[in-house]
Design a protein around this motif. Structure first.
Motif, short mmCIF file in Angstrom:
data_model
loop_
_atom_site.label_atom_id
_atom_site.label_comp_id
_atom_site.label_asym_id
_atom_site.label_seq_id
_atom_site.Cartn_x
_atom_site.Cartn_y
_atom_site.Cartn_z
N LYS A 149 -6.63 -7.27 7.88
CA LYS A 149 -7.52 -6.45 8.70
C LYS A 149 -9.00 -6.68 8.35
N LEU A 150 -9.26 -7.10 7.13
CA LEU A 150 -10.64 -7.31 6.70
C LEU A 150 -11.19 -8.67 7.07
N LYS A 151 -10.31 -9.61 7.41
CA LYS A 151 -10.75 -10.97 7.74
C LYS A 151 -11.80 -10.92 8.85
N GLY A 152 -12.92 -11.57 8.60
CA GLY A 152 -13.98 -11.64 9.61
C GLY A 152 -14.84 -10.40 9.70
N LYS A 153 -14.54 -9.36 8.90
CA LYS A 153 -15.28 -8.10 8.99
C LYS A 153 -16.08 -7.80 7.73
N ILE A 154 -16.17 -8.80 6.84
CA ILE A 154 -16.97 -8.64 5.64
C ILE A 154 -17.99 -9.78 5.56
N LEU A 155 -18.90 -9.67 4.64
CA LEU A 155 -19.89 -10.73 4.43
C LEU A 155 -19.31 -11.77 3.48
N GLU A 156 -19.55 -13.04 3.78
CA GLU A 156 -19.04 -14.10 2.93
C GLU A 156 -20.12 -15.11 2.61
N ASP A 157 -20.02 -15.68 1.41
CA ASP A 157 -20.89 -16.77 0.97
C ASP A 157 -22.38 -16.40 1.14
N GLU A 158 -23.12 -17.20 1.91
CA GLU A 158 -24.57 -17.00 2.05
C GLU A 158 -24.93 -15.71 2.79
N GLU A 159 -23.97 -15.14 3.52
CA GLU A 159 -24.25 -13.93 4.30
C GLU A 159 -24.67 -12.75 3.41
N LEU A 160 -24.21 -12.75 2.15
CA LEU A 160 -24.57 -11.65 1.26
C LEU A 160 -26.08 -11.59 1.06
N LEU A 161 -26.68 -12.74 0.81
CA LEU A 161 -28.13 -12.81 0.65
C LEU A 161 -28.85 -12.63 1.98
N GLU A 162 -28.28 -13.22 3.03
CA GLU A 162 -28.91 -13.15 4.36
C GLU A 162 -29.03 -11.71 4.85
N PHE A 163 -28.03 -10.90 4.59
CA PHE A 163 -28.04 -9.52 5.07
C PHE A 163 -29.15 -8.71 4.39
N VAL A 164 -29.30 -8.90 3.08
CA VAL A 164 -30.37 -8.21 2.35
C VAL A 164 -31.73 -8.68 2.87
N GLY A 165 -31.88 -9.98 3.09
CA GLY A 165 -33.12 -10.53 3.62
C GLY A 165 -33.42 -10.01 5.01
N TYR A 166 -32.38 -9.83 5.81
CA TYR A 166 -32.55 -9.29 7.17
C TYR A 166 -33.08 -7.86 7.11
N ILE A 167 -32.58 -7.07 6.19
CA ILE A 167 -33.06 -5.69 6.06
C ILE A 167 -34.52 -5.68 5.62
N LEU A 168 -34.89 -6.58 4.74
CA LEU A 168 -36.27 -6.63 4.25
C LEU A 168 -37.27 -7.11 5.29
#
Length: 360
Positions: A149-168
Motif C-alpha cells: 500500500k505504501l509503494k509510490g506513496k513515500i519519498l525515495e532517494d533524491e526526493e527526500l532532499l528535494e522535498f525539503v528544498g521545495y518547502i524552503l
C-alpha cells in the motif's frame, strides 16, 4: 508526561465516571501498563458497543453507566456477529476492517479481565461466561500488505532532499499570486522545512515532534531525547540521533524561533506557532503539523504524502543502509515484525542484486 498524554489523561478522567463500575475497575487495572491515549480509545470503543446494546434492546440501561454484568454474560454469538455487521455496514461512520478488528480487541481485553482476573467478594470471576473468547480477531496489518500500500506513496532517494528544498524555496512560485498564503509561507518556511527535515532524517512520529522541548535537543551530538510510544516511565526519554542533513535547518530555525514567533521565555516547546490574533508563540499542535505537510505535499505532486509517510520514507532509506534491528531501535518499534514492512518496501534491492555479475 507528554503534552498529548496529559490531554488524553484529562479526557480519560472526564469520561470514566460515565462508564459502568467494572469498566472503571478495568481501566484502573490497566493504567500502570498502558498509556492514557490507548485507554481513551478503549473507552470510546466501549461507548460504541454499549450504545449499540441499548439501541438493540440487549440492555435495559438508559446510559452507559447502567450496563449490567449479567447483560454481558448473556450475550450470544449472534449478537457479536450483528455488532460486527453494524460497524461495517452502517450508513454513517462505516469502519474499516482494521478499526473493526481494534474495537473487537478492546472488547476481548475487557471480557478477559472480567472473566479471568477480576473477582467478586466470594472469589468468583466477575463474569462467569465470556462470549468474546469465541471471537477470533485476525491480525490485519501484515507487513507485506502494508508495504504494498505504501509503494509510490513515500519519498525515495533524491526526493527526500528535494522535498525539503521545495518547502524552503520552490513553494513560493506556486503561491506567488496569493498574498495571504505568501505571507504565511514567508513567516513559517524555515520552521516547516526544519520539521520536515528532522522527520526525514530521524524517523520521529508526529507526536514525538510535538512533544519535543528545547532542552531535549543536543545539536552538537545530533541527538534528541524523546518520549517514546509505549514507555510508561514518564521520567525517561530515549536518546534518538538525527542525520547531519537536518542540522542546518535546525540551526536556522533556532535563530528565528524566539523573535519571529515572539515566543515567551516560559514556552519550552521546540516547535512553536503564532496563531492569528495571538501576540505570542506557543507549542504547535499535532493537527497543525499534519495539515502543514499535506499542504506542501499536494503542491509538490505527492498528494498521498502525510507526516507518517515521511517517517516511512526515512525508515525505507535507513533500512537500505542498516539492518532490521537498528531500524527497529531507531523507529521505536516494539518488535521486528512491524519493521518488516521496510524489508518488503526495499525488495527492489534484491532484484537488482541478482542481476549484478562480477568477473571471476
Amino acid at each position: 508526561m507528554s503534552v498529548q498524554k496529559i490531554a488524553d489523561r484529562l479526557k480519560l478522567d472526564e469520561k470514566l465516571p460515565s462508564m459502568p463500575w467494572f469498566v472503571e475497575q478495568f481501566i484502573n487495572y490497566k493504567l500502570p501498563d498502558l498509556s492514557p491515549s490507548t485507554l481513551l480509545e478503549y473507552i470510546r470503543d466501549y461507548e460504541s458497543f454499549f450504545g449499540w446494546m441499548i439501541v438493540e434492546g440487549l440492555s435495559t440501561a438508559t446510559d452507559y453507566k447502567q450496563i449490567q454484568l449479567l447483560e454481558l454474560e448473556t450475550l450470544r454469538m449472534e449478537d457479536i456477529t450483528n455488532y460486527r455487521l453494524h460497524l461495517t455496514t452502517r450508513t454513517e461512520g462505516t469502519n474499516t476492517r482494521v478499526t473493526v478488528s481494534r474495537k473487537l480487541s478492546s472488547l476481548r481485553s475487557l471480557f478477559h479481565y472480567l472473566s479471568q482476573i477480576a473477582e467478586d467478594d466470594d472469589f468468583y470471576p466477575l463474569l462467569r461466561r465470556n462470549i468474546m473468547a469465541k471471537v477470533e480477531v485476525k491480525r490485519m496489518h501484515k507487513p507485506k500488505d502494508t508495504a504494498a500500500k505504501l509503494k509510490g506513496k513515500i519519498l525515495e532517494d533524491e526526493e527526500l532532499l528535494e522535498f525539503v528544498g521545495y518547502i524552503l524555496e520552490g513553494y513560493r512560485e506556486d503561491i506567488a499570486t496569493n498574498k495571504q498564503a505568501l505571507y504565511s509561507y514567508e513567516l513559517n518556511r524555515e520552521r516547516d522545512a526544519c520539521i520536515t527535515s528532522l522527520i526525514l532524517n530521524s524517523g520521529l512520529r508526529v507526536s514525538e515532534v510535538v512533544n519535543l522541548n528545547l532542552i531535549d535537543l543536543d545539536l552538537n551530538q545530533k541527538l534528541m531525547y524523546v518520549s517514546r510510544k509505549g514507555n510508561n516511565d514518564e521520567t525517561f526519554k530515549t536518546p534518538i540521533y538525527f542525520r547531519e542533513q537536518a542540522k542546518d535547518e535546525i540551526q536556522t530555525y533556532l535563530q528565528l524561533r524566539e523573535t519571529r514567533y515572539r515566543t515567551p521565555k516560559k514556552e519550552t516547546a521546540l516547535f512553536v506557532a503564532r496563531p492569528n490574533g495571538q501576540s505570542s508563540g506557543k507549542r504547535m499542535t499535532k493537527r497543525a503539523i499534519q495539515a502543514m505537510i499535506m499542504k506542501y505535499a499536494k503542491s509538490f505532486g505527492k498528494p498521498y504524502l502525510t507526516v507518517h509517510k515521511l517517517r516511512h520514507s526515512f525508515a525505507t532509506d535507513y533500512y537500505l543502509q542498516n539492518d532490521i534491528y537498528k531500524t527497529k531501535e531507531q523507529l521505536g518499534h516494539a518488535s521486528t515484525e512491524t519493521t518488516e514492512i521496510y524489508a518488503h518496501l526495499t525488495d527492489k534491492t534484491m532484484s537488482e542484486a541478482i542481476e549484478k555479475r562480477t568477473d571471476l
